[in-house]
Enzyme design. Structure first.
Site, PDB file in Angstrom:
ATOM      1  N   LYS A 214       0.858  -1.191   0.000  1.00  0.00           N
ATOM      2  CA  LYS A 214       0.000   0.000   0.000  1.00  0.00           C
ATOM      3  C   LYS A 214       0.890   1.236   0.000  1.00  0.00           C
ATOM      4  O   LYS A 214       1.469   1.611   1.019  1.00  0.00           O
ATOM      5  CB  LYS A 214      -0.889  -0.021   1.249  1.00  0.00           C
ATOM      6  N   GLY A 266       6.578   4.726   8.565  1.00  0.00           N
ATOM      7  CA  GLY A 266       5.774   5.942   8.635  1.00  0.00           C
ATOM      8  C   GLY A 266       5.845   6.551  10.020  1.00  0.00           C
ATOM      9  O   GLY A 266       6.852   6.402  10.720  1.00  0.00           O
ATOM     10  N   SER A 267       4.777   7.214  10.423  1.00  0.00           N
ATOM     11  CA  SER A 267       4.806   7.950  11.684  1.00  0.00           C
ATOM     12  C   SER A 267       4.715   7.003  12.880  1.00  0.00           C
ATOM     13  O   SER A 267       4.129   5.922  12.798  1.00  0.00           O
ATOM     14  CB  SER A 267       3.652   8.948  11.730  1.00  0.00           C
ATOM     15  N   THR A 268       5.263   7.437  14.001  1.00  0.00           N
ATOM     16  CA  THR A 268       5.212   6.648  15.233  1.00  0.00           C
ATOM     17  C   THR A 268       3.764   6.414  15.656  1.00  0.00           C
ATOM     18  O   THR A 268       3.389   5.318  16.086  1.00  0.00           O
ATOM     19  CB  THR A 268       6.012   7.362  16.333  1.00  0.00           C
ATOM     20  N   GLU A 288       9.279   0.740  11.093  1.00  0.00           N
ATOM     21  CA  GLU A 288      10.353   1.730  10.913  1.00  0.00           C
ATOM     22  C   GLU A 288       9.685   3.083  11.024  1.00  0.00           C
ATOM     23  O   GLU A 288       8.946   3.491  10.123  1.00  0.00           O
ATOM     24  CB  GLU A 288      11.034   1.512   9.560  1.00  0.00           C
ATOM     25  N   CYS A 322      13.354  10.118   7.752  1.00  0.00           N
ATOM     26  CA  CYS A 322      13.159   9.678   9.138  1.00  0.00           C
ATOM     27  C   CYS A 322      14.460   9.763   9.931  1.00  0.00           C
ATOM     28  O   CYS A 322      14.440  10.003  11.129  1.00  0.00           O
ATOM     29  CB  CYS A 322      12.595   8.276   9.172  1.00  0.00           C
ATOM     30  N   GLU A 419       9.454  15.446  15.744  1.00  0.00           N
ATOM     31  CA  GLU A 419       9.910  15.250  14.360  1.00  0.00           C
ATOM     32  C   GLU A 419       9.188  16.267  13.472  1.00  0.00           C
ATOM     33  O   GLU A 419       7.967  16.240  13.354  1.00  0.00           O
ATOM     34  CB  GLU A 419       9.587  13.826  13.903  1.00  0.00           C
TER      35      GLU A 419
HETATM   36  P1  NDP Z   1       1.587   8.101   8.162  1.00  0.00           P
HETATM   37  O1  NDP Z   1       2.291   7.299   9.169  1.00  0.00           O
HETATM   38  O2  NDP Z   1       0.180   8.480   8.413  1.00  0.00           O
HETATM   39  O3  NDP Z   1       1.586   7.343   6.749  1.00  0.00           O
HETATM   40  C1  NDP Z   1       2.440   6.300   6.359  1.00  0.00           C
HETATM   41  C2  NDP Z   1       1.641   5.269   5.570  1.00  0.00           C
HETATM   42  O4  NDP Z   1       0.675   4.642   6.421  1.00  0.00           O
HETATM   43  C3  NDP Z   1       0.833   5.843   4.417  1.00  0.00           C
HETATM   44  O5  NDP Z   1       0.777   4.903   3.375  1.00  0.00           O
HETATM   45  C4  NDP Z   1      -0.522   6.043   5.063  1.00  0.00           C
HETATM   46  O6  NDP Z   1      -1.559   6.174   4.144  1.00  0.00           O
HETATM   47  C5  NDP Z   1      -0.642   4.779   5.882  1.00  0.00           C
HETATM   48  N1  NDP Z   1      -1.572   4.848   6.993  1.00  0.00           N
HETATM   49  C6  NDP Z   1      -2.134   5.931   7.580  1.00  0.00           C
HETATM   50  N2  NDP Z   1      -2.922   5.560   8.611  1.00  0.00           N
HETATM   51  C7  NDP Z   1      -2.862   4.207   8.669  1.00  0.00           C
HETATM   52  C8  NDP Z   1      -3.446   3.216   9.533  1.00  0.00           C
HETATM   53  N3  NDP Z   1      -4.247   3.549  10.545  1.00  0.00           N
HETATM   54  N4  NDP Z   1      -3.150   1.920   9.323  1.00  0.00           N
HETATM   55  C9  NDP Z   1      -2.320   1.548   8.325  1.00  0.00           C
HETATM   56  N5  NDP Z   1      -1.753   2.429   7.477  1.00  0.00           N
HETATM   57  C10 NDP Z   1      -2.003   3.752   7.651  1.00  0.00           C
HETATM   58  O7  NDP Z   1       2.430   9.362   7.843  1.00  0.00           O
HETATM   59  P2  NDP Z   1       1.900  10.732   7.217  1.00  0.00           P
HETATM   60  O8  NDP Z   1       2.066  10.648   5.779  1.00  0.00           O
HETATM   61  O9  NDP Z   1       0.526  11.075   7.682  1.00  0.00           O
HETATM   62  O10 NDP Z   1       2.901  11.751   7.868  1.00  0.00           O
HETATM   63  C11 NDP Z   1       2.672  12.219   9.192  1.00  0.00           C
HETATM   64  C12 NDP Z   1       3.976  12.417   9.904  1.00  0.00           C
HETATM   65  O11 NDP Z   1       4.606  11.171  10.058  1.00  0.00           O
HETATM   66  C13 NDP Z   1       4.982  13.259   9.148  1.00  0.00           C
HETATM   67  O12 NDP Z   1       4.812  14.608   9.407  1.00  0.00           O
HETATM   68  C14 NDP Z   1       6.276  12.759   9.676  1.00  0.00           C
HETATM   69  O13 NDP Z   1       6.590  13.407  10.862  1.00  0.00           O
HETATM   70  C15 NDP Z   1       6.000  11.313   9.969  1.00  0.00           C
HETATM   71  N6  NDP Z   1       6.479  10.407   8.922  1.00  0.00           N
HETATM   72  C16 NDP Z   1       7.574   9.691   9.192  1.00  0.00           C
HETATM   73  C17 NDP Z   1       8.085   8.846   8.238  1.00  0.00           C
HETATM   74  C18 NDP Z   1       9.276   8.045   8.518  1.00  0.00           C
HETATM   75  O14 NDP Z   1       9.817   7.408   7.610  1.00  0.00           O
HETATM   76  N7  NDP Z   1       9.735   8.021   9.735  1.00  0.00           N
HETATM   77  C19 NDP Z   1       7.500   8.709   6.910  1.00  0.00           C
HETATM   78  C20 NDP Z   1       6.302   9.496   6.732  1.00  0.00           C
HETATM   79  C21 NDP Z   1       5.848  10.303   7.714  1.00  0.00           C
HETATM   80  P3  NDP Z   1      -1.892   7.669   3.602  1.00  0.00           P
HETATM   81  O15 NDP Z   1      -0.756   8.081   2.762  1.00  0.00           O
HETATM   82  O16 NDP Z   1      -3.116   7.510   2.813  1.00  0.00           O
HETATM   83  O17 NDP Z   1      -2.088   8.519   4.811  1.00  0.00           O
END
Ligand code: NDP
Length: 508
Positions: A214, A266-268, A288, A322, A419
């Site tokens: 996804k 993605g996000s914590t 991660e 990240c 972050e």
């Molecule tokens: P998210 O963690 O929301 O998104 C990462 C992925 O998870 C996307 O594909 C997202 O879909 C999907 N997702 C969102 N909600 C769910 C859920 N409940 N269950 C499963 N999958 C889900 O990151 P954001 O893009 O919203 O960014 C928010 C913040 O997170 C950023 O400002 C940054 O601080 C941090 N971030 C950190 C990253 C890292 O590598 N450490 C990477 C990205 C973000 P969708 O795109 O549709 O929301």
């Protein structure tokens, strides 16, 4: 997505309009009366369809109810395409296709045969690298020189690397004949769309699993082009499935009872929600997550090299990284000099059209992310830190944020703790190595760190003391498929890359 121009940060300047974007004129160039000529990469190599389906069982098909969403170019806000929005029934379809492919084709296939497909995907990625680089820059907003020189070559390198492991799993140190897990549900973010897809797919496939991937809502196009590459490589149907959609789609993938292994970047916050959602199901999980890395500069560091490392650490990929070195810890005796050199270097960075080969800083990926960066930077000022950006006029359309440095930051400030995920650096100082370690570790995260010093013994001492999954010494943001990457504490658990990355996809 958005329909209005949005701007954040930045101050007034001398600038000139280049084709479709603003290039920043360096003060020294202005004095000399010359400017970098635009060097735009052609878009012609990429053809973007008006609409994309889901990639399930080797074919593209519409989502249930034919639902779609738009993906836009963040540098211009131009809508690029409509993309299928996967719902619950689509997740069922994809997981079932992945299960059938796992049981009937991919699972039983000898590793040496699986390797041939991975090598083929890697070679096609190389052959089509320019097309991928342009597409990634258009959909993500990152500069073409980064997609061209980092994202795409590293994605191909991951497939090459794990192709090499596919027939050697017996010798990987996990005992004889380690078993694959089954169907992997993989959710990835928008900051390195193709590279994160490669990090997830390559080890999973090499180990004999099938995948449901996804991609992030704002950057689906390179994953869909990768799906085309899977077709081109004649990967058996169902081995890789790509479900585009939003957070709900990701939640449905990870919660699906037919998924055996979940991998998330993605996000914590979302990582914690996923860990809760699958607790007790027996699914294997790797997370991660975020970071707030310390980049520590000692007074004996080679300053010019350190400046390049600091810039690379926080302004690479607009700071959407990240493991970004977002907290600069400088030894007090050299702090003024380092900050002065840093400011001079930042004044030479060129912000603007991501497709211009001269561009150093591209667009922020989305309005939502721009709002977050703007809000946290405002909090930095409100809490008393001193904010500085080089002269830099932002383009009128799109999502932009000037490179920003905060000095006078204390450990309690939000910009030192949270972050930001943008081109914003917080500078703190220290006097002794012990104080540097204490400050570096004063974070709930633990993904990465950097050390700059000429003393090898100090590098080793710091690397032992700092609680971070990766510690770079006299360099920053170096990645290699053979090197494991991952964090502690709120940065997640599990490792991607290297032999360790295989363990996440094997029953070991
Ligand atoms: P998210 O963690 O929301 O998104 C990462 C992925 O998870 C996307 O594909 C997202 O879909 C999907 N997702 C969102 N909600 C769910 C859920 N409940 N269950 C499963 N999958 C889900 O990151 P954001 O893009 O919203 O960014 C928010 C913040 O997170 C950023 O400002 C940054 O601080 C941090 N971030 C950190 C990253 C890292 O590598 N450490 C990477 C990205 C973000 P969708 O795109 O549709 O929301």
């Amino acid at each position: 997505m958005a329909d209005k121009a949005t701007r954040g940060g930045g101050a007034a300047v001398t600038s000139e309009k280049a084709a479709g974007a603003t290039s920043v004129r360096r003060p020294d160039q202005a004095d000399m009366g010359w400017e970098y000529a635009p060097a735009p990469e052609s878009r012609e190599i990429v053809s973007i369809a008006r609409e994309y389906g889901l990639f399930v069982n080797g074919e593209f098909s519409p989502a249930q109810g034919s639902k779609t969403f738009a993906t836009v170019n963040p540098a211009t806000e131009e809508p690029l395409a409509r993309v299928a929005l996967a719902g619950g029934r689509d997740v069922d379809r994809a997981v079932s296709a992945a299960r059938t492919a796992y049981e009937q084709v991919w699972g039983p296939m000898p590793g040496a045969e699986r390797a041939k497909y991975l090598y083929r995907i890697a070679r096609i990625l190389q052959e089509r690298s320019r097309e991928f680089a342009v597409l990634e820059s258009i959909d993500n907003g990152k500069p073409i020189k980064e997609t061209r020189d980092v994202d795409i070559p590293l994605a191909a390198a991951h497939f090459f690397y794990y192709a090499g492991w596919a027939d050697k799993l017996d010798y990987a140190g996990f005992g004889p004949q380690p078993r694959s897990l089954g169907v992997a549900g993989q959710v990835i973010p928008w900051n390195f769309p193709l590279l994160m897809a490669a990090w997830k797919l390559a080890p999973a496939l090499a180990a004999g699993n099938t995948c449901v991937l996804k991609p992030a809502e704002t950057t689906p196009l390179s994953a869909l082009l990768l799906a085309e590459v899977c077709q081109q490589a004649e990967l058996p149907p169902g081995v890789v499935n790509v479900l585009t959609g939003a957070g709900d789609t990701g939640a449905a993938v990870v919660a699906h009872p037919g998924v055996d292994k979940v991998a998330f970047t993605g996000s914590t916050e979302v990582g914690i929600a996923i860990a809760e959602a699958i607790a007790g199901t027996g699914k294997k999980l790797t997370l991660e997550l975020g970071g707030k890395a310390a980049n520590v500069v000692f007074d004996d560091a080679p300053v010019e090299q350190a400046i390049e490392g600091i810039v690379n650490g926080i302004f690479f990929n607009q700071g959407h990284v990240c493991c970004a070195g977002s907290r600069l810890l400088v030894q007090e005796s050299v702090a003024e000099h380092v900050v002065d050199r840093l400011r001079r270097r930042l004044a030479t960075l060129r912000l603007g059209d991501p497709l211009d080969k001269n561009t150093d800083i591209g667009a922020i990926n989305s309005r939502q992310q721009l709002d977050k960066i703007t809000e946290l930077s405002a909090a930095g000022e409100a809490e008393g830190a001193h904010r500085w950006s080089p002269p830099c006029e932002l383009p009128k359309k799109g999502y932009w944020f000037a490179p920003t440095v905060f000095t006078g930051v204390s450990q309690s400030h939000r910009i030192a703790r949270e972050e930001i995920f943008g081109p914003v650096l917080s500078v703190l100082t220290f006097r002794t190595p012990e104080e540097a370690v204490t400050k570096a570790n004063n974070t709930p995260y633990g993904l990465s760190a950097g050390v700059w010093t000429e003393k090898g013994s100090r590098i080793l001492w710091m690397a032992q003391k700092m609680r971070a999954g990766v510690v770079w010494a006299n360099t920053y943001n170096r990645f290699d498929p053979a090197s494991p990457f991952g964090g502690y504490r709120e940065s997640g658990f599990g490792r991607e890359g290297g032999r360790h990355g295989l363990a996440a996809y094997l029953d070991v």
